[in-house]
Write a protein that holds these residues in place. Structure first.
Motif, short mmCIF file in Angstrom:
data_model
loop_
_atom_site.label_atom_id
_atom_site.label_comp_id
_atom_site.label_asym_id
_atom_site.label_seq_id
_atom_site.Cartn_x
_atom_site.Cartn_y
_atom_site.Cartn_z
N PHE A 241 47.57 63.74 29.08
CA PHE A 241 47.13 62.53 28.06
C PHE A 241 46.72 61.33 28.81
O PHE A 241 46.60 60.05 28.48
CB PHE A 241 48.06 62.01 27.15
N GLN A 242 45.53 61.44 29.74
CA GLN A 242 45.08 60.49 30.41
C GLN A 242 43.36 60.45 30.09
O GLN A 242 42.84 61.51 30.01
CB GLN A 242 45.10 60.50 31.89
N PRO A 243 42.83 59.51 29.96
CA PRO A 243 41.43 59.52 29.92
C PRO A 243 40.62 60.04 30.99
O PRO A 243 41.26 59.52 32.04
CB PRO A 243 41.04 58.19 29.41
N GLY A 244 39.65 60.61 30.86
CA GLY A 244 38.87 60.83 31.92
C GLY A 244 39.34 62.10 32.87
O GLY A 244 38.99 62.39 34.02
N ALA A 245 39.99 62.85 32.03
CA ALA A 245 40.82 64.32 32.64
C ALA A 245 39.54 65.11 32.90
O ALA A 245 38.71 65.14 32.10
CB ALA A 245 41.75 64.68 31.70
N ASP A 246 39.55 65.74 34.14
CA ASP A 246 38.62 66.93 34.33
C ASP A 246 38.52 67.90 33.15
O ASP A 246 39.42 68.38 32.53
CB ASP A 246 38.92 67.58 35.53
N CYS A 247 37.37 68.16 32.77
CA CYS A 247 37.18 69.19 31.53
C CYS A 247 36.44 70.45 32.14
O CYS A 247 35.74 70.42 32.62
CB CYS A 247 36.14 68.40 30.63
N ARG A 248 37.23 71.49 31.59
CA ARG A 248 36.97 72.79 32.01
C ARG A 248 36.50 73.49 30.56
O ARG A 248 36.70 74.75 30.44
CB ARG A 248 38.07 73.68 32.65
N HIS A 249 36.27 72.90 29.66
CA HIS A 249 36.07 73.32 28.29
C HIS A 249 37.27 74.17 27.86
O HIS A 249 36.93 75.23 27.21
CB HIS A 249 34.73 74.19 28.26
N GLU A 250 38.36 73.76 27.89
CA GLU A 250 39.69 74.36 27.77
C GLU A 250 39.70 74.34 25.95
O GLU A 250 40.08 75.34 25.31
CB GLU A 250 40.89 73.71 27.90
N CYS A 251 38.99 73.62 25.46
CA CYS A 251 38.91 73.45 23.85
C CYS A 251 38.08 74.83 23.32
O CYS A 251 38.27 74.98 22.16
CB CYS A 251 38.14 72.24 23.37
N GLN A 252 37.21 75.45 24.03
CA GLN A 252 36.62 76.55 23.75
C GLN A 252 37.64 78.04 23.51
O GLN A 252 37.41 78.97 22.74
CB GLN A 252 35.45 76.99 24.57
N THR A 253 38.95 77.76 24.08
CA THR A 253 39.69 78.64 24.20
C THR A 253 41.44 78.50 23.53
O THR A 253 42.09 79.51 23.61
CB THR A 253 39.89 79.45 25.59
N HIS A 254 41.36 77.22 23.31
CA HIS A 254 42.61 76.91 22.77
C HIS A 254 42.55 76.09 21.24
O HIS A 254 41.66 75.20 21.09
CB HIS A 254 43.36 75.88 23.78
N LEU A 255 43.53 76.40 20.52
CA LEU A 255 43.50 75.93 19.19
C LEU A 255 44.97 75.61 18.78
O LEU A 255 45.68 76.67 18.82
CB LEU A 255 42.89 76.86 18.12
N LEU A 256 45.37 74.72 18.04
CA LEU A 256 46.64 74.48 17.54
C LEU A 256 46.59 74.23 16.14
O LEU A 256 45.60 73.40 15.63
CB LEU A 256 47.20 72.99 18.13
N GLU A 257 47.40 74.83 15.20
CA GLU A 257 47.48 74.73 13.99
C GLU A 257 48.88 73.77 13.22
O GLU A 257 49.88 74.24 13.97
CB GLU A 257 47.46 76.30 13.35
#
Length: 314
Positions: A241-257
């Motif tokens: 939960f730190q700003p500026g974390a390296d982005c590997r586009h994890e959002c494309q494969t992870h979803l929380l409901e």
């Protein structure tokens, strides 16, 4: 009323835009039923005999994360595919820092060189850049700049107020109800705004003042942040939960409901989703029908169908 389609890339426009094909765009089993529901309601509204939905506009890009801003080549290909179908091109842009501004500049150049189009801005700095360097592009205020109640966790408190009906009516408004605010938009050359269909409903009285309203379905956003839970999945607990974390586009494969079961509205037990740095809710059938009714009455000028949760890497 016009229809727009939010695409992931030019391949989305390569074949007929039938409801069955659009329903297959979203791969997540948890999300696809909401898209299928929206398409059933749309088909019922337009008529069973219609094959393709009559899209006049094509939206491309992202509203929620500067790490998902597409490359210039991707934008150029999307523009070409949209124009081949006779569609007006709309570029969606997020809130940004300096790196995001630098990433957007070549995209605006590409859109200008292609003959122009719309740019949805969710950052006042982006609007400044458009007005200064690209006055021929049409700015549209994005939904992230609308100040309205979106968090479902606080709505029971308002429903329990001494005058719940009046309170709920007040919660249907936003900063767009202010004459001074819409006047500022007009002075800045902004004549259209985008918004969400809120669970408590929307007061669109401001549309009578000449503001064109564009709305999204079947997803609305609750909140967004520069801190991304998905990007921190591989970090130690102390580093999450730190700003500026390296982005590997994890959002494309992870979803929380998530499920919220205490809503005072007709959307009790509605599901909510966290994808990347943003929370979204899905439209129920009554919400979809209400939105289409407002469009039928002329209060909404354009409906934008997002057949995927709108966190897409272009």
């Amino acid at each position: 009323m016009n229809w727009a389609l939010h695409i992931k890339g030019p391949d989305d426009l390569a074949e007929p835009l039938t409801p069955a094909r659009l329903a297959a765009f979203e791969r997540a089993d948890a999300i696809r039923p909401w898209v299928e529901l929206a398409l059933r309601v749309i088909v019922a509204e337009l008529g069973e005999e219609r094959g393709e939905i009559p899209f006049t506009h094509c939206a491309f890009g992202t509203e929620f994360c500067e790490n998902l801003i597409p490359a210039r080549t991707a934008v150029a290909r999307a523009i070409e595919a949209a124009h081949a179908r006779g569609m007006v091109f709309t570029l969606l842009t997020p809130y940004v820092g300096n790196d995001g501004i630098a990433a957007l500049r070549p995209l605006f150049d590409a859109l200008s060189e292609a003959g122009g189009g719309e740019v949805v801005f969710n950052d006042w700095g982006v609007l400044h850049l458009l007005r200064r360097d690209h006055p021929t592009l049409t700015p549209v205020q994005g939904r992230l700049l609308n100040k309205s109640l979106r968090d479902p966790r606080v709505t029971p408190m308002y429903a329990a107020a001494p005058s719940p009906a009046a309170t709920m009516a007040a919660l249907q408004g936003s900063n767009l109800d202010s004459d001074s605010y819409t006047g500022l938009l007009a002075r800045l050359g902004v004549t259209a705004v985008e918004m969400d269909n809120l669970p408590q409903g929307n007061d669109l009285a401001f549309a009578a003042r000449g503001v064109r309203v564009h709305a999204y379905l079947p997803f609305g956003f609750i909140s967004t942040s520069r801190i991304c839970m998905a990007a921190g999945l591989h970090y130690r607990k102390s580093d999450k939960f730190q700003p500026g974390a390296d982005c590997r586009h994890e959002c494309q494969t992870h979803l929380l409901e998530y499920a919220y079961t205490n809503s005072p509205f007709g959307n009790r037990d509605q599901k909510f989703y966290l994808k990347g740095n943003s929370y979204f809710y899905a439209h129920t059938e009554p919400m979809l029908k209400s939105l289409l009714e407002q469009a039928r009455l002329g209060q909404i000028a354009r409906l934008t169908l997002q057949p995927r949760l709108p966190m897409m890497a272009g």
